[in-house]
Design a protein around this motif. Sequence first.
Motif, PDB file in Angstrom:
ATOM      1  N   HIS A   1       0.980  -5.632   0.176  1.00 47.19           N
ATOM      2  CA  HIS A   1       1.911  -6.177   1.507  1.00 47.19           C
ATOM      3  C   HIS A   1       1.258  -6.937   1.820  1.00 47.19           C
ATOM      4  O   HIS A   1       0.398  -7.212   2.332  1.00 47.19           O
ATOM      5  CB  HIS A   1       1.700  -4.706   2.073  1.00 47.19           C
ATOM      6  CG  HIS A   1       1.996  -3.401   1.966  1.00 47.19           C
ATOM      7  ND1 HIS A   1       1.353  -2.318   1.292  1.00 47.19           N
ATOM      8  CD2 HIS A   1       3.424  -2.835   1.985  1.00 47.19           C
ATOM      9  CE1 HIS A   1       1.809  -1.626   1.009  1.00 47.19           C
ATOM     10  NE2 HIS A   1       2.968  -1.628   1.125  1.00 47.19           N
ATOM     11  N   HIS A  22       6.267  -7.151   0.224  1.00 48.39           N
ATOM     12  CA  HIS A  22       5.464  -6.467  -1.274  1.00 48.39           C
ATOM     13  C   HIS A  22       5.461  -7.008  -2.123  1.00 48.39           C
ATOM     14  O   HIS A  22       6.704  -7.177  -2.260  1.00 48.39           O
ATOM     15  CB  HIS A  22       5.561  -5.178  -0.380  1.00 48.39           C
ATOM     16  CG  HIS A  22       7.237  -4.325  -1.044  1.00 48.39           C
ATOM     17  ND1 HIS A  22       7.738  -2.903  -0.823  1.00 48.39           N
ATOM     18  CD2 HIS A  22       8.081  -5.255  -1.099  1.00 48.39           C
ATOM     19  CE1 HIS A  22       8.716  -2.465  -1.259  1.00 48.39           C
ATOM     20  NE2 HIS A  22       9.043  -3.570  -1.370  1.00 48.39           N
ATOM     21  N   ASN A  26       0.394   1.975  12.101  1.00 53.18           N
ATOM     22  CA  ASN A  26      -0.403   1.970  10.766  1.00 53.18           C
ATOM     23  C   ASN A  26       0.144   0.518  10.198  1.00 53.18           C
ATOM     24  O   ASN A  26       0.730  -0.412  10.852  1.00 53.18           O
ATOM     25  CB  ASN A  26       0.317   2.397   9.897  1.00 53.18           C
ATOM     26  CG  ASN A  26      -0.287   2.998   8.320  1.00 53.18           C
ATOM     27  OD1 ASN A  26      -0.814   1.856   8.340  1.00 53.18           O
ATOM     28  ND2 ASN A  26       0.760   3.720   7.819  1.00 53.18           N
ATOM     29  N   ALA A  38       3.800  -4.659   7.885  1.00 50.33           N
ATOM     30  CA  ALA A  38       4.368  -5.657   6.492  1.00 50.33           C
ATOM     31  C   ALA A  38       6.134  -5.967   7.061  1.00 50.33           C
ATOM     32  O   ALA A  38       6.902  -5.496   6.500  1.00 50.33           O
ATOM     33  CB  ALA A  38       3.738  -4.854   5.522  1.00 50.33           C
ATOM     34  N   LEU A  90      -2.155  -7.464   3.631  1.00 54.45           N
ATOM     35  CA  LEU A  90      -3.094  -6.471   3.824  1.00 54.45           C
ATOM     36  C   LEU A  90      -4.679  -6.089   2.762  1.00 54.45           C
ATOM     37  O   LEU A  90      -3.900  -5.442   1.987  1.00 54.45           O
ATOM     38  CB  LEU A  90      -2.050  -5.238   3.772  1.00 54.45           C
ATOM     39  CG  LEU A  90      -2.661  -3.594   4.949  1.00 54.45           C
ATOM     40  CD1 LEU A  90      -3.120  -3.821   5.505  1.00 54.45           C
ATOM     41  CD2 LEU A  90      -1.138  -2.676   4.645  1.00 54.45           C
ATOM     42  N   ILE A 132       0.575  -0.655   7.474  1.00 51.39           N
ATOM     43  CA  ILE A 132       2.122  -0.573   7.168  1.00 51.39           C
ATOM     44  C   ILE A 132       3.336  -1.656   7.800  1.00 51.39           C
ATOM     45  O   ILE A 132       3.728  -1.683   7.014  1.00 51.39           O
ATOM     46  CB  ILE A 132       1.570   0.231   5.794  1.00 51.39           C
ATOM     47  CG1 ILE A 132       0.305   0.466   4.788  1.00 51.39           C
ATOM     48  CG2 ILE A 132       2.773   0.238   4.659  1.00 51.39           C
ATOM     49  CD1 ILE A 132      -0.029   1.267   3.632  1.00 51.39           C
ATOM     50  N   ASN A 133       2.933  -0.581   8.772  1.00 49.73           N
ATOM     51  CA  ASN A 133       4.713  -0.801   9.318  1.00 49.73           C
ATOM     52  C   ASN A 133       4.481  -2.037   9.462  1.00 49.73           C
ATOM     53  O   ASN A 133       5.534  -2.636   9.898  1.00 49.73           O
ATOM     54  CB  ASN A 133       4.334   0.615  10.576  1.00 49.73           C
ATOM     55  CG  ASN A 133       4.381   1.602  10.180  1.00 49.73           C
ATOM     56  OD1 ASN A 133       4.758   2.018   8.768  1.00 49.73           O
ATOM     57  ND2 ASN A 133       4.129   2.521  11.048  1.00 49.73           N
TER      58      ASN A 133
END
Length: 85
Positions: free
Chosen positions: A23, A14, A6, A11, A34, A8-9
């Motif tokens: 992110h 934020h 993923n 990042a 992102l 987002i992992n």
Amino acid sequence: MSVRLNPINLATHHILQDGQISHFRNDTHPNQKLVNGVWVDLYEDANVASWASRINQKPVVRNTVKIKPSPIYPRKNVLGAYQGD
């Protein structure tokens, strides 16, 4: 077997901008943001670490939408009274 990670992992930072979480990655040069599940490069001197919070902290709140306050006009022929009193 390929495991899809993923994005987002990945990042590191934020922010909360206009009610949406954005992110960022500070571990690449230039820094990245992102957008729609894809990491895109920011400008060369973005320095995300100086204005965004780390992923394990409460996000910095940024508001870019300007809400113009309604003007308050004095009522005519009434001393000291304002609209909306």
